[in-house]
Design a protein around this motif. Structure first.
Motif, PDB file in Angstrom:
ATOM      1  N   ARG A 157      35.693   9.294 -12.137  1.00  0.00           N
ATOM      2  CA  ARG A 157      36.326   9.710 -10.888  1.00  0.00           C
ATOM      3  C   ARG A 157      36.950  11.091 -11.020  1.00  0.00           C
ATOM      4  O   ARG A 157      36.920  11.902 -10.089  1.00  0.00           O
ATOM      5  CB  ARG A 157      37.413   8.688 -10.517  1.00  0.00           C
ATOM      6  N   GLU A 158      37.520  11.386 -12.230  1.00  0.00           N
ATOM      7  CA  GLU A 158      38.200  12.672 -12.438  1.00  0.00           C
ATOM      8  C   GLU A 158      37.231  13.821 -12.687  1.00  0.00           C
ATOM      9  O   GLU A 158      37.634  14.988 -12.717  1.00  0.00           O
ATOM     10  CB  GLU A 158      39.159  12.566 -13.633  1.00  0.00           C
ATOM     11  N   SER A 159      35.961  13.511 -12.902  1.00  0.00           N
ATOM     12  CA  SER A 159      34.989  14.543 -13.239  1.00  0.00           C
ATOM     13  C   SER A 159      34.749  15.490 -12.065  1.00  0.00           C
ATOM     14  O   SER A 159      34.725  15.082 -10.899  1.00  0.00           O
ATOM     15  CB  SER A 159      33.666  13.893 -13.643  1.00  0.00           C
ATOM     16  N   LYS A 160      34.546  16.762 -12.403  1.00  0.00           N
ATOM     17  CA  LYS A 160      34.228  17.751 -11.368  1.00  0.00           C
ATOM     18  C   LYS A 160      32.831  17.522 -10.787  1.00  0.00           C
ATOM     19  O   LYS A 160      32.511  18.034  -9.705  1.00  0.00           O
ATOM     20  CB  LYS A 160      34.319  19.167 -11.957  1.00  0.00           C
ATOM     21  N   LEU A 161      32.029  16.769 -11.511  1.00  0.00           N
ATOM     22  CA  LEU A 161      30.682  16.485 -11.021  1.00  0.00           C
ATOM     23  C   LEU A 161      30.674  15.411  -9.936  1.00  0.00           C
ATOM     24  O   LEU A 161      29.739  15.347  -9.139  1.00  0.00           O
ATOM     25  CB  LEU A 161      29.795  16.027 -12.189  1.00  0.00           C
ATOM     26  N   ALA A 162      31.697  14.566  -9.938  1.00  0.00           N
ATOM     27  CA  ALA A 162      31.754  13.478  -8.954  1.00  0.00           C
ATOM     28  C   ALA A 162      31.821  14.049  -7.545  1.00  0.00           C
ATOM     29  O   ALA A 162      32.545  15.011  -7.266  1.00  0.00           O
ATOM     30  CB  ALA A 162      32.964  12.589  -9.222  1.00  0.00           C
ATOM     31  N   LEU A 222      32.653  16.074 -21.385  1.00  0.00           N
ATOM     32  CA  LEU A 222      32.597  15.426 -22.694  1.00  0.00           C
ATOM     33  C   LEU A 222      34.001  15.135 -23.219  1.00  0.00           C
ATOM     34  O   LEU A 222      34.235  14.084 -23.838  1.00  0.00           O
ATOM     35  CB  LEU A 222      31.831  16.316 -23.678  1.00  0.00           C
ATOM     36  N   LEU A 223      34.945  16.035 -22.952  1.00  0.00           N
ATOM     37  CA  LEU A 223      36.336  15.780 -23.322  1.00  0.00           C
ATOM     38  C   LEU A 223      36.865  14.558 -22.578  1.00  0.00           C
ATOM     39  O   LEU A 223      37.544  13.694 -23.161  1.00  0.00           O
ATOM     40  CB  LEU A 223      37.210  17.004 -22.995  1.00  0.00           C
ATOM     41  N   LEU A 224      36.536  14.486 -21.292  1.00  0.00           N
ATOM     42  CA  LEU A 224      36.959  13.360 -20.467  1.00  0.00           C
ATOM     43  C   LEU A 224      36.349  12.053 -20.989  1.00  0.00           C
ATOM     44  O   LEU A 224      37.020  11.024 -21.061  1.00  0.00           O
ATOM     45  CB  LEU A 224      36.541  13.609 -19.018  1.00  0.00           C
ATOM     46  N   MET A 225      35.083  12.120 -21.383  1.00  0.00           N
ATOM     47  CA  MET A 225      34.402  10.940 -21.922  1.00  0.00           C
ATOM     48  C   MET A 225      35.093  10.468 -23.199  1.00  0.00           C
ATOM     49  O   MET A 225      35.322   9.268 -23.393  1.00  0.00           O
ATOM     50  CB  MET A 225      32.941  11.267 -22.199  1.00  0.00           C
ATOM     51  N   ASN A 226      35.464  11.403 -24.077  1.00  0.00           N
ATOM     52  CA  ASN A 226      36.152  11.044 -25.315  1.00  0.00           C
ATOM     53  C   ASN A 226      37.527  10.441 -25.037  1.00  0.00           C
ATOM     54  O   ASN A 226      37.949   9.492 -25.708  1.00  0.00           O
ATOM     55  CB  ASN A 226      36.288  12.272 -26.221  1.00  0.00           C
ATOM     56  N   GLU A 227      38.221  10.993 -24.052  1.00  0.00           N
ATOM     57  CA  GLU A 227      39.539  10.467 -23.694  1.00  0.00           C
ATOM     58  C   GLU A 227      39.428   9.025 -23.197  1.00  0.00           C
ATOM     59  O   GLU A 227      40.251   8.164 -23.542  1.00  0.00           O
ATOM     60  CB  GLU A 227      40.184  11.343 -22.605  1.00  0.00           C
ATOM     61  N   LYS A 228      38.409   8.764 -22.386  1.00  0.00           N
ATOM     62  CA  LYS A 228      38.204   7.414 -21.866  1.00  0.00           C
ATOM     63  C   LYS A 228      37.891   6.430 -22.991  1.00  0.00           C
ATOM     64  O   LYS A 228      38.342   5.277 -22.975  1.00  0.00           O
ATOM     65  CB  LYS A 228      37.057   7.412 -20.853  1.00  0.00           C
ATOM     66  N   GLU A 229      37.098   6.891 -23.972  1.00  0.00           N
ATOM     67  CA  GLU A 229      36.763   6.031 -25.107  1.00  0.00           C
ATOM     68  C   GLU A 229      37.998   5.710 -25.940  1.00  0.00           C
ATOM     69  O   GLU A 229      38.169   4.593 -26.420  1.00  0.00           O
ATOM     70  CB  GLU A 229      35.692   6.697 -25.969  1.00  0.00           C
ATOM     71  N   VAL A 230      38.900   6.720 -26.106  1.00  0.00           N
ATOM     72  CA  VAL A 230      40.142   6.498 -26.848  1.00  0.00           C
ATOM     73  C   VAL A 230      41.020   5.509 -26.097  1.00  0.00           C
ATOM     74  O   VAL A 230      41.617   4.606 -26.700  1.00  0.00           O
ATOM     75  CB  VAL A 230      40.888   7.834 -27.050  1.00  0.00           C
ATOM     76  N   GLU A 231      41.083   5.650 -24.779  1.00  0.00           N
ATOM     77  CA  GLU A 231      41.900   4.729 -23.970  1.00  0.00           C
ATOM     78  C   GLU A 231      41.389   3.298 -24.091  1.00  0.00           C
ATOM     79  O   GLU A 231      42.172   2.352 -24.206  1.00  0.00           O
ATOM     80  CB  GLU A 231      41.874   5.167 -22.496  1.00  0.00           C
TER      81      GLU A 231
END
Length: 235
Positions: A157-162, A222-231
């Motif tokens: 949802r937070e992605s600029k691509l959305a 990719l940073l957002l993806m990594n953050e989601k995986e950490v969460e």
């Protein structure tokens, strides 16, 4: 007597290993991977999932692997038993030495440049005749160059691509060294008009291209993806 037994046994096993290392290399497998996988197949241990795909997805390597598995399961016991019998009977180890000589001759023959060239051509002909591209592992088809990569990019949802298309989000996408193979939306795979398809949260975009271009272009995602995986890991 025990030392002679161990020496003969060691020569035969090492010879078989090196013969199959050469054969796997002639199919395009790297030396270090070939040796590890040959030993793994023969002993039935350490056959790693990631590297095993390089063998299981390749028809010629699969046949070589089948022989090694059978050899490891049955032939090792037969060799040990045979050598023990020969030595215990006080023979001059003629039969055993013949076996050792055969193994060494095969290995030395496979080290000859012209033999390797002929076998490599034979393997390539067999591949062209019998193998469809769909039968090959992904690495064999897409990732032959170290610079290339495949990436499943999830849209959050937070992605600029959305709520945007790739054409809208990325300038001159057509000129970049990467392609979109398809967009996965639930159980549906979108394959047409990919650059002009509006992306939604939950979509997954399969990208193929050079690592540098993909990682630089989608750095924030990719940073957002990594953050989601950490969460997820913390939950």
């Amino acid at each position: 007597m025990n030392l002679l037994f161990l020496l003969i046994y060691f020569i035969i096993i090492v010879g078989v290993i090196e013969i199959f290392v050469v054969l796997f290399r002639l199919t395009g497998l790297k030396l270090e991977i070939s040796r590890f996988q040959v030993i793994s197949l023969m002993t039935g241990t350490g056959f790693t999932t990631d590297e095993s795909e390089l063998i299981l997805g390749h028809p010629i390597r699969r046949k070589l692997a089948t022989f090694l598995i059978l050899f490891g399961a049955f032939s090792l016991a037969v060799i040990i038993s045979s050598i023990s019998q020969f030595l215990s009977k006080g023979l001059q180890a003629k039969e055993v030495l013949v076996l050792v000589a055969v193994v060494l001759c095969v290995y030395l023959a496979l080290k000859l440049t012209w033999v390797q060239r002929e076998l490599s051509d034979l393997f390539n002909r067999k591949m062209k005749e019998n193998v469809e591209i769909a039968d090959l592992p992904v690495r064999e088809v897409f990732l032959k160059n170290k610079e290339d990569t495949l990436l499943f990019l999830p849209i959050f949802r937070e992605s600029k691509l959305a709520r945007h298309t790739l054409h809208q989000s990325i300038e001159k996408f057509d000129q970049l060294e990467m392609s979109v193979l398809f967009i996965k939306r639930g159980k549906v795979k979108i394959r047409r008009n990919l650059l002009d398809t509006l992306l939604h949260e939950g979509d997954q975009v399969l990208l193929f291209g050079t690592k540098k271009v993909i990682y630089e272009t989608f750095y924030q995602d990719l940073l957002l993806m990594n953050e989601k995986e950490v969460e997820k890991g913390l939950l």
